[in-house]
Design a protein around this motif. Structure first.
Motif, PDB file in Angstrom:
ATOM      1  N   GLU A 292      48.648  36.095  36.712  1.00  0.00           N
ATOM      2  CA  GLU A 292      47.159  36.542  35.913  1.00  0.00           C
ATOM      3  C   GLU A 292      46.044  36.246  36.834  1.00  0.00           C
ATOM      4  OE1 GLU A 292      46.431  34.185  32.167  1.00  0.00           O
ATOM      5  OE2 GLU A 292      44.609  34.653  32.228  1.00  0.00           O
ATOM      6  N   ARG A 293      46.068  35.380  37.697  1.00  0.00           N
ATOM      7  CA  ARG A 293      44.926  35.543  38.957  1.00  0.00           C
ATOM      8  C   ARG A 293      44.779  36.668  39.415  1.00  0.00           C
ATOM      9  NH1 ARG A 293      45.139  30.276  42.534  1.00  0.00           N
ATOM     10  NH2 ARG A 293      47.358  31.257  42.985  1.00  0.00           N
ATOM     11  N   THR A 294      45.915  37.354  39.980  1.00  0.00           N
ATOM     12  CA  THR A 294      45.789  38.519  40.627  1.00  0.00           C
ATOM     13  C   THR A 294      45.311  39.837  39.776  1.00  0.00           C
ATOM     14  OG1 THR A 294      47.814  37.951  41.902  1.00  0.00           O
ATOM     15  CG2 THR A 294      47.270  40.473  42.021  1.00  0.00           C
ATOM     16  N   ARG A 295      45.611  39.734  38.592  1.00  0.00           N
ATOM     17  CA  ARG A 295      45.082  40.781  37.388  1.00  0.00           C
ATOM     18  C   ARG A 295      43.725  40.551  37.224  1.00  0.00           C
ATOM     19  NH1 ARG A 295      48.669  42.323  32.945  1.00  0.00           N
ATOM     20  NH2 ARG A 295      49.827  40.200  32.583  1.00  0.00           N
ATOM     21  N   ARG A 296      43.283  39.184  37.122  1.00  0.00           N
ATOM     22  CA  ARG A 296      41.668  38.878  36.871  1.00  0.00           C
ATOM     23  C   ARG A 296      41.041  39.515  37.962  1.00  0.00           C
ATOM     24  NH1 ARG A 296      40.458  37.039  32.466  1.00  0.00           N
ATOM     25  NH2 ARG A 296      41.780  35.733  31.075  1.00  0.00           N
ATOM     26  N   ALA A 297      41.573  39.195  39.344  1.00  0.00           N
ATOM     27  CA  ALA A 297      40.717  39.681  40.370  1.00  0.00           C
ATOM     28  C   ALA A 297      40.318  40.970  40.450  1.00  0.00           C
ATOM     29  CB  ALA A 297      41.519  38.915  41.688  1.00  0.00           C
ATOM     30  N   PHE A 298      41.431  41.790  40.243  1.00  0.00           N
ATOM     31  CA  PHE A 298      41.411  43.073  40.315  1.00  0.00           C
ATOM     32  C   PHE A 298      40.715  43.700  39.050  1.00  0.00           C
ATOM     33  CE2 PHE A 298      43.301  47.341  38.768  1.00  0.00           C
ATOM     34  CZ  PHE A 298      42.814  48.203  39.894  1.00  0.00           C
ATOM     35  N   HIS A 299      40.691  42.985  37.937  1.00  0.00           N
ATOM     36  CA  HIS A 299      39.947  43.261  36.812  1.00  0.00           C
ATOM     37  C   HIS A 299      38.303  43.201  37.169  1.00  0.00           C
ATOM     38  CE1 HIS A 299      37.956  42.631  32.998  1.00  0.00           C
ATOM     39  NE2 HIS A 299      38.645  43.765  32.359  1.00  0.00           N
ATOM     40  N   ALA A 300      38.216  42.077  37.683  1.00  0.00           N
ATOM     41  CA  ALA A 300      36.714  41.926  38.151  1.00  0.00           C
ATOM     42  C   ALA A 300      36.278  43.023  39.207  1.00  0.00           C
ATOM     43  CB  ALA A 300      36.505  40.548  38.862  1.00  0.00           C
TER      44      ALA A 300
ATOM     45  N   GLU B 205      55.100  40.511  42.407  1.00  0.00           N
ATOM     46  CA  GLU B 205      53.506  39.985  42.571  1.00  0.00           C
ATOM     47  C   GLU B 205      52.571  40.761  43.722  1.00  0.00           C
ATOM     48  OE1 GLU B 205      52.508  38.708  40.276  1.00  0.00           O
ATOM     49  OE2 GLU B 205      54.110  38.134  39.006  1.00  0.00           O
ATOM     50  N   ARG B 206      53.282  41.022  45.089  1.00  0.00           N
ATOM     51  CA  ARG B 206      52.703  41.347  46.181  1.00  0.00           C
ATOM     52  C   ARG B 206      53.796  41.790  46.927  1.00  0.00           C
ATOM     53  NH1 ARG B 206      53.460  37.800  50.221  1.00  0.00           N
ATOM     54  NH2 ARG B 206      51.446  37.862  51.328  1.00  0.00           N
ATOM     55  N   TRP B 207      53.240  42.569  48.025  1.00  0.00           N
ATOM     56  CA  TRP B 207      54.045  43.292  48.869  1.00  0.00           C
ATOM     57  C   TRP B 207      54.800  42.432  49.669  1.00  0.00           C
ATOM     58  CZ3 TRP B 207      54.728  48.621  50.147  1.00  0.00           C
ATOM     59  CH2 TRP B 207      55.760  48.672  51.176  1.00  0.00           C
ATOM     60  N   HIS B 208      56.148  42.626  49.917  1.00  0.00           N
ATOM     61  CA  HIS B 208      56.949  41.880  50.638  1.00  0.00           C
ATOM     62  C   HIS B 208      57.521  42.803  51.862  1.00  0.00           C
ATOM     63  CE1 HIS B 208      56.713  38.409  47.986  1.00  0.00           C
ATOM     64  NE2 HIS B 208      56.775  39.229  47.082  1.00  0.00           N
ATOM     65  N   PRO B 209      57.520  41.959  53.117  1.00  0.00           N
ATOM     66  CA  PRO B 209      57.904  43.006  54.292  1.00  0.00           C
ATOM     67  C   PRO B 209      59.259  43.433  54.214  1.00  0.00           C
ATOM     68  CG  PRO B 209      56.742  40.893  54.937  1.00  0.00           C
ATOM     69  CD  PRO B 209      57.028  40.774  53.586  1.00  0.00           C
ATOM     70  N   ASP B 210      60.271  42.949  53.840  1.00  0.00           N
ATOM     71  CA  ASP B 210      61.674  43.552  53.795  1.00  0.00           C
ATOM     72  C   ASP B 210      62.123  44.161  52.555  1.00  0.00           C
ATOM     73  OD1 ASP B 210      61.891  42.425  56.274  1.00  0.00           O
ATOM     74  OD2 ASP B 210      62.468  40.507  55.458  1.00  0.00           O
TER      75      ASP B 210
ATOM     76  N   VAL C  79      43.864  46.268  31.911  1.00  0.00           N
ATOM     77  CA  VAL C  79      44.546  45.316  32.926  1.00  0.00           C
ATOM     78  C   VAL C  79      45.030  43.995  32.494  1.00  0.00           C
ATOM     79  CG1 VAL C  79      44.199  44.024  35.302  1.00  0.00           C
ATOM     80  CG2 VAL C  79      43.415  46.565  35.026  1.00  0.00           C
ATOM     81  N   LEU C  80      43.805  43.530  31.764  1.00  0.00           N
ATOM     82  CA  LEU C  80      44.163  42.320  30.905  1.00  0.00           C
ATOM     83  C   LEU C  80      45.067  42.197  29.742  1.00  0.00           C
ATOM     84  CD1 LEU C  80      40.715  40.465  31.636  1.00  0.00           C
ATOM     85  CD2 LEU C  80      42.784  40.601  32.999  1.00  0.00           C
ATOM     86  N   GLU C  81      44.868  43.236  28.899  1.00  0.00           N
ATOM     87  CA  GLU C  81      45.661  43.242  27.750  1.00  0.00           C
ATOM     88  C   GLU C  81      47.051  43.736  27.969  1.00  0.00           C
ATOM     89  OE1 GLU C  81      43.091  44.683  28.568  1.00  0.00           O
ATOM     90  OE2 GLU C  81      41.359  44.957  26.963  1.00  0.00           O
ATOM     91  N   SER C  82      47.323  44.632  28.732  1.00  0.00           N
ATOM     92  CA  SER C  82      48.724  45.039  29.170  1.00  0.00           C
ATOM     93  C   SER C  82      49.639  43.977  29.512  1.00  0.00           C
ATOM     94  CB  SER C  82      48.592  46.155  29.916  1.00  0.00           C
ATOM     95  OG  SER C  82      48.141  45.831  31.233  1.00  0.00           O
ATOM     96  N   THR C  83      50.946  44.543  29.314  1.00  0.00           N
ATOM     97  CA  THR C  83      51.894  43.410  29.701  1.00  0.00           C
ATOM     98  C   THR C  83      52.211  43.249  31.226  1.00  0.00           C
ATOM     99  OG1 THR C  83      53.031  44.142  27.675  1.00  0.00           O
ATOM    100  CG2 THR C  83      54.329  42.835  29.370  1.00  0.00           C
ATOM    101  N   LEU C  84      51.988  44.446  31.816  1.00  0.00           N
ATOM    102  CA  LEU C  84      52.421  44.236  33.190  1.00  0.00           C
ATOM    103  C   LEU C  84      51.539  45.145  33.893  1.00  0.00           C
ATOM    104  CD1 LEU C  84      55.020  43.345  35.314  1.00  0.00           C
ATOM    105  CD2 LEU C  84      55.626  45.719  34.753  1.00  0.00           C
TER     106      LEU C  84
END
Lengths: 218, 218
Positions: free
Chosen positions: A62-70, B210-215, A99-104
Motif C-alpha cells: 500500500e505504501r508503494t501504491r500511495r506514493a505512486f498515486h500521489a 513489489e519491486r524489481w529484483h536483479p535476478d 490505483v488505490l481501489e483496484s486489487t493489484l
C-alpha cells in the motif's frame, strides 16, 4: 480450407467489451490461478526475435501504491495547468486512475538487453522491442477482460519516478502501470467519450488503400 | 460476483495458437467481411486519451510489395553481416518474411497529431501514443488468428524507406509491416525456437514481487 473451423465470436466479444477502467474496481481478491492464466497470456505475446523483453512487477504494497498515486495526482495538476477553459473544467470531472481501489498494480517493463546483441528483426528499428512489450500488455488486457476483471492503464507519471520507486535499473524502461482487479461492471462506452472529452472516429477514416492518402482514405 | 459468467477458453486458445507467420501463407483471398471484422477489432483497441492514433494502409499492389521485399532482403544482408559464425549459418536457414506469398500487406502507422495538443495521458510520456498503435496491432493479430488467418510482422526495414514507398507524411511513423492471409496451418512453436535461434524463457523469470529484483524474481 484448412484455416476454418474456428468460431471467432468469443474473441470479438472480449475485444469489444474491453474497457480502460478507472472507477469500477471493487478491490476484491484475484484468485491465484486466474492471475497465473492472465500473466501466461501476456507472456505468450509475439516478440521481436523471440526476445520476450518484458517483465511484470506485481505491486500489492500500500505504501508503494500511495506514493505512486500521489505522484499521479501531481502530474494531473501539471496537465490541468496546460489546458484552457472549458477543457480544464471537463478534465476536472474525469477520474484518471484506480490505483488505490483496484486489487493489484502491475508494472510492465522493457529490457533491451534481453536477447541482445543479435536480436533478429531489431537492427533497423530500435523500438521494435518496445513494441513487443506493448503486445504483451494487450494480451494481458484481453485475458483479464475474458476473466471478468478490469484493467486500467495509468500514464500520468514520469518514468524516472517509477524507476526509482520500484528500483528498476537505468537501462530497463517502465512501459505501463496497470491497475487490475474485479469490477462491478464494464461500461459500454469509453470513459472519455461518456464525459464528452473525445469521440471515437469511424474506422473508414483510418483505412488507406495502397498508399497514404492525405484526407484519410481510399 | 458480477464479474463471472464468462468463459475465457476461446480467448486463451487464440492467444496461445497465434504465431508470427513466415512460411505458411497460401495466398488465397481474404473475404471482405472477414477483413472488416479484423480491422474493426484493431480499431477497438485502447488508446491514450482516446486518440486512436493509428492508420491502416492496405497494400495489394504487387509492384509495391516487390519493392518492399527487395528492401527487406537488403536489410537481411545487413543483419547477417553483423553476425559471427555459427549464428550467421543459423540465420541463413530462417525465413524472415512472407511479403510475396501472403494475400495482403498491411502497414500500421502512428500519427502523433491525432487528438493533439491536449492528449489526456500523454503529457508525461511522449511514447504513449506509439504504444496505442501496438495495442491495435495485437488486437488485429488475435482477431485474424481467431478467423483462421495468419499474420507475420516484418521488421527488416528502414522507416524512411517505407515512408517514401507509401507516401507517408514526415510526422507520421510507420510502426509495422504486417503480412496477412490464409495459411496452411499455424506451427505449434515459434519459428525461431524451431530453428534453434532462441528459446522462450519461463514466465516465472519475468515476474517480480513489489519491486524489481536483479535476478528475476520473488
Amino acid at each position: 480450407m484448412p484455416t476454418t473451423g474456428y468460431d471467432p465470436t468469443a474473441v470479438y466479444d472480449v475485444i469489444h467489451r474491453r474497457r480502460d477502467v478507472r472507477g469500477q474496481f471493487t478491490g476484491a481478491p484475484i484468485p491465484g490461478d486466474t492471475l497465473d492464466r492472465v500473466l501466461t497470456a501476456a507472456h505468450a505475446a509475439p516478440s521481436v526475435g523471440l526476445s520476450q523483453p518484458w517483465d511484470f512487477i506485481l505491486i500489492n504494497d500500500e505504501r508503494t501504491r500511495r506514493a505512486f498515486h500521489a505522484h499521479v495526482h501531481r502530474e494531473r495538476a501539471v496537465f490541468a495547468a496546460s489546458l484552457d477553459e472549458p477543457k480544464a473544467a471537463g478534465f476536472g470531472r474525469i477520474k484518471i486512475d484506480g490505483v488505490l481501489e483496484s486489487t493489484l498494480s502491475l508494472v510492465v517493463t522493457y529490457d533491451p538487453r534481453r536477447g541482445a546483441p543479435a536480436v533478429l528483426g531489431r537492427h533497423a528499428i530500435a523500438d521494435a522491442g518496445l513494441y513487443s512489450a506493448c503486445l504483451a500488455i494487450e494480451n494481458l488486457w484481453l485475458a483479464a477482460t475474458a476473466e471478468g476483471l478490469g484493467v486500467g492503464w495509468v500514464s500520468f507519471y514520469r518514468e524516472a519516478f517509477v524507476r526509482e520507486l520500484l528500483a528498476i535499473p537505468a537501462d530497463v524502461r517502465p512501459v505501463a502501470w496497470l491497475c487490475l482487479g474485479p469490477v462491478t461492471h464494464l461500461e459500454r462506452a469509453p470513459d472519455l467519450e461518456r464525459h464528452g472529452w473525445a469521440q471515437r472516429r469511424p474506422l473508414r477514416q483510418a483505412i488507406h488503400q495502397e498508399r497514404w492518402h492525405p484526407d484519410g482514405q481510399q
